[in-house]
Motif scaffolding. Sequence first.
Motif, PDB file in Angstrom:
ATOM      1  N   ASP A 354      -0.552  -0.425  -2.243  1.00 40.36           N
ATOM      2  CA  ASP A 354      -1.738  -1.142  -1.779  1.00 40.36           C
ATOM      3  C   ASP A 354      -2.780  -1.169  -2.891  1.00 40.36           C
ATOM      4  OD1 ASP A 354      -0.627  -1.594   0.691  1.00 40.36           O
ATOM      5  OD2 ASP A 354      -1.593   0.125   1.651  1.00 40.36           O
ATOM      6  N   ARG A 355      -3.273  -2.386  -3.182  1.00 39.86           N
ATOM      7  CA  ARG A 355      -4.314  -2.534  -4.196  1.00 39.86           C
ATOM      8  C   ARG A 355      -5.341  -3.557  -3.714  1.00 39.86           C
ATOM      9  NH1 ARG A 355       0.019  -2.664  -8.076  1.00 39.86           N
ATOM     10  NH2 ARG A 355      -0.287  -4.889  -8.457  1.00 39.86           N
ATOM     11  N   PRO A 356      -6.605  -3.413  -4.142  1.00 43.39           N
ATOM     12  CA  PRO A 356      -7.604  -4.406  -3.766  1.00 43.39           C
ATOM     13  C   PRO A 356      -7.422  -5.685  -4.581  1.00 43.39           C
ATOM     14  CG  PRO A 356      -8.572  -2.740  -5.196  1.00 43.39           C
ATOM     15  CD  PRO A 356      -7.180  -2.287  -4.906  1.00 43.39           C
ATOM     16  N   VAL A 357      -7.397  -6.818  -3.892  1.00 40.05           N
ATOM     17  CA  VAL A 357      -7.290  -8.119  -4.547  1.00 40.05           C
ATOM     18  C   VAL A 357      -8.282  -9.071  -3.886  1.00 40.05           C
ATOM     19  CG1 VAL A 357      -4.858  -7.842  -5.203  1.00 40.05           C
ATOM     20  CG2 VAL A 357      -5.433  -8.829  -2.987  1.00 40.05           C
ATOM     21  N   VAL A 358      -8.557 -10.151  -4.555  1.00 36.96           N
ATOM     22  CA  VAL A 358      -9.509 -11.137  -4.020  1.00 36.96           C
ATOM     23  C   VAL A 358      -8.734 -12.277  -3.385  1.00 36.96           C
ATOM     24  CG1 VAL A 358     -11.369 -12.741  -4.555  1.00 36.96           C
ATOM     25  CG2 VAL A 358     -11.251 -10.531  -5.743  1.00 36.96           C
ATOM     26  N   GLN A 362     -12.947 -12.943  -0.818  1.00 41.07           N
ATOM     27  CA  GLN A 362     -13.125 -11.640  -0.191  1.00 41.07           C
ATOM     28  C   GLN A 362     -12.188 -10.617  -0.827  1.00 41.07           C
ATOM     29  OE1 GLN A 362     -15.453 -11.082   2.293  1.00 41.07           O
ATOM     30  NE2 GLN A 362     -16.074 -13.217   1.928  1.00 41.07           N
ATOM     31  N   ILE A 363     -12.681  -9.382  -0.961  1.00 39.83           N
ATOM     32  CA  ILE A 363     -11.831  -8.301  -1.453  1.00 39.83           C
ATOM     33  C   ILE A 363     -11.044  -7.728  -0.286  1.00 39.83           C
ATOM     34  CG2 ILE A 363     -11.774  -6.034  -2.540  1.00 39.83           C
ATOM     35  CD1 ILE A 363     -14.338  -6.736  -3.997  1.00 39.83           C
TER      36      ILE A 363
END
Length: 406
Positions: A354-358, A362-363
């Motif tokens: 799991d990684r933050p992406v746009v 939205q993030i």
Amino acid sequence: MSVEIKVPTLGESITEATIGEWLKKPGEAVKADEPVASLETDKVSVEVPAPADGVMGAHAAQPGDTVAVGAVIGYLEAGGAAAAPATPAAAPAATPAAAAVADEPAGDLTLSPSVRRLVLEHGLDPTQIRGTGKDGRLTKEDVLAAAEAAKAKAPATPAAAPAVAAAAPAPAGARREERVRMSRLRQTIASRLKEAQNTAAMLTTFNDVDMTAVIEARARYKDLFEKKHGVRLGFMGFFVKAAVQALRDVPAVNASIEGDEIVYRDYVDVSVAVSAPNGLVVPVIRDAQEMSVATIEKTIGDFGKRAKDGTLKIDEMKGGTFTISNGGVFGSLLSTPIINPPQSAVLGLHRIEDRPVVRDGQIVVRPMMYLALSYDHRLIDGREAVTFLVALKNAIEDPTRLLIDL
């Protein structure tokens, strides 16, 4: 009368092998076609069958020796005499399981070297173990499970504890080394990888892929898929199918250089790296462009089981026009895989995290995987490499594309 045991024909272009281990000692009874020795080639381990019934005679070659195809490595003596019986004092002490192993009832079974070693180490009767491998063959997991079950049933033996405690402890601060001869397979892997670095103009380009759609599809259909096809739905089926489609769009990635010519192919033979006891082996999914996801998953599953059992055939390792290596199953985050000559490209898959992406400004948190394509820059331009990875990424992020051929 002695019968010669010779190195069998190992396949086209393979002229020699290394003695891995002897599975039969001099004096042991042997049945026709029972494995008596294992050989290591530059591709896979193979077993040497006994040419007839008899008693194992002298070994003409020892483990580690290099032997040519057709060379005599041992002798089989005529007659059906069993191995020398145990001494009278030792005979009553033999347990039923140990006696069964000593008499080698496994001669009616086909055991890989690693399975045979485990059977002997744990003193088990292989005929009493249910095999879960192909055609009921015993796997290492079957033997280990049987050993654990036997250990759980066995009564406690307090008298054995002092003997263990009496073992001399290693000196504090002792530094030890162990030298192990490189197997022929490992030597060949090292040679070919170095050859690839020295010959190809290797370059690696990267991308990442959002695995959300594939994970959701797998969760939704995995039970129905397994019920219908008898195999689990994994991620490799999606990636092989997506790679085939991307290779059709960018044929240079599926091509190779031969002399001053480029060989383009209208078929895709995908090499998939799977784990074996002596290292990675790379069997080939032939004509993958004709296969469904279910057929691909069945083929890979069969390769994986037989790689562990040591029963992959040499012909199944030959060829291949493109390789997929999944280091993610071992936890790899990112790597630069090395080309498998004469192929021109290899795709490296990595772990999903799991990684933050746009997304839409939205993030959000998404399950992401890094992709790495190493390729021969002599044949494949950067634009083609990137185009291939983008096509693969699009197909994985929207699996519907695989159905409607986009």
